[in-house]
Design an enzyme around this catalytic site. Structure first.
Site, PDB file in Angstrom:
ATOM      1  CB  ILE A 154      -2.166   9.706   9.924  1.00 11.75           C
ATOM      2  CG1 ILE A 154      -1.825   8.827  11.146  1.00 11.75           C
ATOM      3  CG2 ILE A 154      -0.898  10.121   9.178  1.00 11.75           C
ATOM      4  CD1 ILE A 154      -0.941   9.477  12.178  1.00 11.75           C
ATOM      5  CB  ALA A 176     -13.655  -7.970  12.880  1.00 13.24           C
ATOM      6  NE  ARG A 196      -4.681   6.421  -2.628  1.00 10.07           N
ATOM      7  CZ  ARG A 196      -5.756   6.960  -2.043  1.00 10.07           C
ATOM      8  NH1 ARG A 196      -5.756   8.239  -1.719  1.00 10.07           N
ATOM      9  NH2 ARG A 196      -6.816   6.226  -1.794  1.00 10.07           N
ATOM     10  N   GLY A 243       0.816  -1.209   0.000  1.00  3.03           N
ATOM     11  CA  GLY A 243       0.000   0.000   0.000  1.00  3.03           C
ATOM     12  C   GLY A 243       0.850   1.260   0.000  1.00  3.03           C
ATOM     13  CB  ALA A 244       4.368   1.709  -0.697  1.00  4.89           C
ATOM     14  CE1 TYR A 277      -9.346  -0.173   8.355  1.00  6.38           C
ATOM     15  CE2 TYR A 277      -9.565   0.589  10.624  1.00  6.38           C
ATOM     16  CZ  TYR A 277      -8.848   0.532   9.444  1.00  6.38           C
ATOM     17  OH  TYR A 277      -7.638   1.163   9.349  1.00  6.38           O
ATOM     18  CE  LYS A 316      -6.213  -2.025   9.680  1.00  5.66           C
ATOM     19  NZ  LYS A 316      -4.955  -2.225   8.926  1.00  5.66           N
ATOM     20  CB  SER A 368      -6.625   0.724  13.076  1.00  2.00           C
ATOM     21  OG  SER A 368      -7.576   1.731  13.373  1.00  2.00           O
TER      22      SER A 368
END
Length: 245
Positions: free
Chosen positions: A186, A155, A15, A12-13, A153, A157, A141
């Site tokens: 962020i 579950a 962006r 996932g690099a 989401y 993480k 997260s």
């Protein structure tokens, strides 16, 4: 140059947070595999690294497909060398209240965030065990503790945290560390797209008084990926300016 000549894969690099991580690891001397499902974004990150004098390759990868993950590690090995560092950053969200959530929303998030992280971690572990060296850093997260509208989401993480701690126990004797990071709010392309009112509400919850920047997370990853962090494993570390309790 704490990571000089180390080979790092960052998923996932293309962006956002992943791009910030890839740039930081390259700055520290790592040769970076810029992995993303969007090859155009990956290529742009790769170009930035190369223009700064670093080494990088761009690889299109859907981490939810095992064959893509295996091909990514194969390309890394052939073009840069065996992987020393893996940063599992790629992730998606498909938010919705639990009573309205579709099976598709659930399956998509679990497939990428949890199963994809498992595929990458398992593939890296096989290489790292043999070499008796490795650093695996998973982006979890604060939502792993639960968040309204994010059952899928959260579950996924929470699963990443459990995977992190299990892998850390299994790999510790092989000189491989496995840690998880929980970023707070962020500042990225995605979060900058939220309405100003929502932005202000989110920032008001942060004791530090500002949103984080990708480099706030990337700095910690560079440390955890280095030999300075050789005795740190199985940790879940919050980077949220005090927002995460």
């Amino acid at each position: 140059m704490r990571l000089k000549d180390k080979v790092a894969v960052v998923t996932g690099a293309g962006r956002g947070l992943g791009k910030g991580i890839a740039l930081k690891l390259a700055q520290e001397g790592a040769k970076v595999v810029v992995s993303d499902i969007d090859i155009n974004n990956a290529s742009e990150t790769c170009k930035e690294i190369q223009q700064s004098g670093g080494q990088a390759i761009a690889v299109q990868t859907n981490i939810a497909k095992r064959e893509d993950v295996e091909q990514m590690f194969k390309e890394a090995s052939e073009k840069l060398g065996e992987v020393d560092i893996l940063v599992n950053n790629a992730g998606i969200n498909r938010d919705g209240m639990l009573h309205k959530m579709s099976d598709e929303q659930w399956d998509q998030v679990i497939a990428v965030n949890l199963t994809g992280t498992y595929y990458c971690t398992q593939t890296a572990a096989k290489v790292m065990r043999e070499r008796q060296y490795g650093r695996i850093i998973n982006i979890a997260s604060a939502s792993w503790l639960g968040n309204i509208g994010q059952a899928n989401y959260a579950a996924s993480k929470a699963g990443v945290v459990g995977l992190t701690k299990t892998a850390a126990r299994e790999l510790a004797s092989k000189n491989v560390t496995v840690n998880a990071i929980c970023p707070g709010f962020i500042e990225t392309d995605m979060t900058r797209g939220v309405p100003e009112k929502v932005w202000d509400i989110m920032v008001s919850k942060i004791p530090a008084g500002r949103a984080g920047k990708p480099e706030d997370v990337a700095n910690l990853i560079a440390f955890l990926a280095s030999d300075e962090a050789a005795y740190i494993t199985s940790e879940v570390i919050n980077v949220g300016g005090g927002m995460i309790l």
